[in-house]
Design a protein around this motif. Sequence first.
Motif, PDB file in Angstrom:
ATOM      1  N   TYR A  19       0.839  -1.190  -0.003  1.00  0.00           N
ATOM      2  CA  TYR A  19      -0.082   0.152  -0.092  1.00  0.00           C
ATOM      3  C   TYR A  19       0.875   1.205   0.003  1.00  0.00           C
ATOM      4  O   TYR A  19       2.062   1.378   0.459  1.00  0.00           O
ATOM      5  N   HIS A  20       0.338   2.266  -0.609  1.00  0.00           N
ATOM      6  CA  HIS A  20       1.090   3.312  -0.654  1.00  0.00           C
ATOM      7  C   HIS A  20       1.204   4.359   0.728  1.00  0.00           C
ATOM      8  O   HIS A  20       2.174   4.808   0.837  1.00  0.00           O
ATOM      9  N   ASP A  41      -4.386   3.300  -0.828  1.00  0.00           N
ATOM     10  CA  ASP A  41      -3.666   3.349  -1.994  1.00  0.00           C
ATOM     11  C   ASP A  41      -3.835   5.018  -2.333  1.00  0.00           C
ATOM     12  O   ASP A  41      -4.831   5.536  -2.275  1.00  0.00           O
ATOM     13  N   SER A  42      -2.575   5.815  -2.445  1.00  0.00           N
ATOM     14  CA  SER A  42      -2.565   6.950  -2.587  1.00  0.00           C
ATOM     15  C   SER A  42      -3.398   7.559  -3.826  1.00  0.00           C
ATOM     16  O   SER A  42      -4.120   8.820  -3.711  1.00  0.00           O
ATOM     17  N   LYS A  43      -3.877   6.873  -4.729  1.00  0.00           N
ATOM     18  CA  LYS A  43      -4.663   7.286  -5.751  1.00  0.00           C
ATOM     19  C   LYS A  43      -6.036   7.350  -5.381  1.00  0.00           C
ATOM     20  O   LYS A  43      -7.189   7.872  -6.032  1.00  0.00           O
ATOM     21  N   GLN A  44      -6.467   6.541  -4.260  1.00  0.00           N
ATOM     22  CA  GLN A  44      -8.058   6.698  -3.695  1.00  0.00           C
ATOM     23  C   GLN A  44      -7.646   6.687  -2.217  1.00  0.00           C
ATOM     24  O   GLN A  44      -7.877   5.824  -1.526  1.00  0.00           O
ATOM     25  N   PRO A  45      -7.471   7.977  -1.930  1.00  0.00           N
ATOM     26  CA  PRO A  45      -7.024   8.294  -0.303  1.00  0.00           C
ATOM     27  C   PRO A  45      -8.342   8.031   0.642  1.00  0.00           C
ATOM     28  O   PRO A  45      -8.055   8.233   1.668  1.00  0.00           O
TER      29      PRO A  45
END
Length: 679
Positions: free
Chosen positions: A148-149, A199-203
């Motif tokens: 995970y980011h 995920d940093s794309k879906q914070p």
Amino acid sequence: MTFTFIALLCLGLSLQHRTPVLAGTLKPILSVQPDSVVSVQTTVTFLCEETTGAQEYRLYKNGNPRLQEIPPNPKNKAEFSISKISSQQAGQYTCQYWTYGAGWSQQSNSLKLVVTGAYSKPRLSAQPSPVVTEGGKVNLLCESNQWYHKFILTKEGPHKQSWTLDPKYDYNTKQYYALRHVGPVTSNQRWTFRCYSFDSKQPLVWSEPSDRLELLFSGTLHKPTIKAEPGTVVAYGSPMNISCQGTQDAEMCFLHKEGSQQTWGTQTPKESGNKSTFSIPSVADYSGGNYRCYCYSSAGWSERSDTLELVVTGFYDNKPRLTALTRPVVTSGGNMTLQCVSWVGYHNLILTKEDQKFLSSLNSQYNRSIGQYQALFSIDHVTPNHTGTFRCYGYYQQRPQLWSVPSEPVEIHISGLSKKPSLLTHQGHILDPGKNLTLQCFSDINYDRFVLYKVGETDFTQLYGQRTQSGLSFTNFTLDLVSRSTGGQYRCYGAHNVSSEWSVASDPVDILITGQHPDRPSISVKPNSTVQSGDNVTLLCQSTYTADTFILSKEGTTHQLQKMKSKSQDGELQAEFSMSAVTSAHSGTYRCYGSHDSSPYMLSYPSFPVELSVTGHIGASSPPPSSPLPTAATALEYKDHTVENLIRMGIAVLVLIVLGILVFDAWGSQCKAHHEAKK
């Protein structure tokens, strides 16, 4: 200039009537229930509130209108519900309202809705322990085996906080992790944490939450009581409970296992007495260890409870063997030694007694003579409190709360100083296989129960006592179908129901079993089988087979037997039983048997009988033979004999009276006839 101002004012007023404007700085308040962080499938309700009586409301997600409501009655608020929410509905939400004359209001402040459950949950732990001190600091470790980011660490409760953490990779554990330093922490509140990943794309789409982590304090309030049910020594796979009983105002109790980086369990006290119960459906290897519990109330934290050590037995299949080196009946004040032996090299062997967790633990030592590991447990100055069932276990030093399966139990009894009973056998000491045997234990003390014990064994037979009219107490132990295993030495004890202590042991009674060796010795009388009173007689037992000991018996007696070691003479084994100054009491039928030292209670077949006859009278200088005095062993028989003799005497007297009447009648008839003849 005055004209210009008035013209502009009129223009402004005319425009106001034709074009609606936004309601200035007024904007609604947006809230969400049950929370702004919810799990998937949860029903979420947004509340949009204002104060002017709006006719229409709109809910926006990420700036786009999503829902619209026209309330039937002015309520100054609107409710927008989303049932079974999914991760696609996570985002930033705002709302606004519309009124006649003012138009659309400003949009509310943005509200972020986080939806959890999109990924598997990470693990949260406290380093080195969740148990902290006032003003201390602790490291919180969030880790996962998935990439995970980011990690999110949240503090729950009235004083919410959250931290976004960048993960690192540990090549040794092959885990992603993030560490957060928290502190100083205080005991005037609860410190409860959870960890998420995203995920940093879906914070706003997070993983499932980690298990809740509670920091524990040892406060100043009264400490709770911790207890294991049914006990602290539990068999592997068995169910058990650990209870924590706090004060009446306890709101929450926590169970912590020593060495663990997480709280073991959390319970709200529900049972009577403010007791929380933590259940273990099936005890496993990781269940063993030291436990404490903590309780929290509005007044603060309690002291920590005492330590409860939980031991799991049966984790290792190789069970040791426990024996009593002395004997399982020990005189009060004496010493006792128990030997625990194992084929497996456990580091430690431990001795337990019934409901006590343990009595003693010793390092095991290798005994070359027996080729096994052992520990000798010595108990000096035993008391009646040592009465009970003992077992021993083995364990390794690196896992001291994981024990082997238990040894077979050894029951220990303590005999005291009260008067010893007597033990007798009605069938004699030498028995043929297949016969029945009754051993009678009796005493002039009113014992409530009697115990029969065979020396060398660990089992006991216990029966309630009976009482005779003469005040004796007794019981009969019947051993059916005599066999090889019946042979041995027996003792009996008396006991009272109010005490666990036994009396002093009775004198021993030896029971010997015939036909256990194939040989049959011979017996002869020297100088002759018929002798005069006062002569000396020798009974000679001989055998061509191996016999370490010869036993001489006389028919019709229950006294202990005469035994003598064998000697080799002219290629045969023999023993001479000498009797000096014999009397008529020595007359009778004699037999002899052979036995081996390795099995002293197993006899050969009996010799053929020999008769000894003692005739003549003892000289004036010789003391007259004394009648055998009644012994304690015959005391119970006297009552029956007395009754029988009284009956016989009564019948004899009755017969004499009848005979006297008949004789007197016959004599009277003869006198009358003689008198008439004279006339």
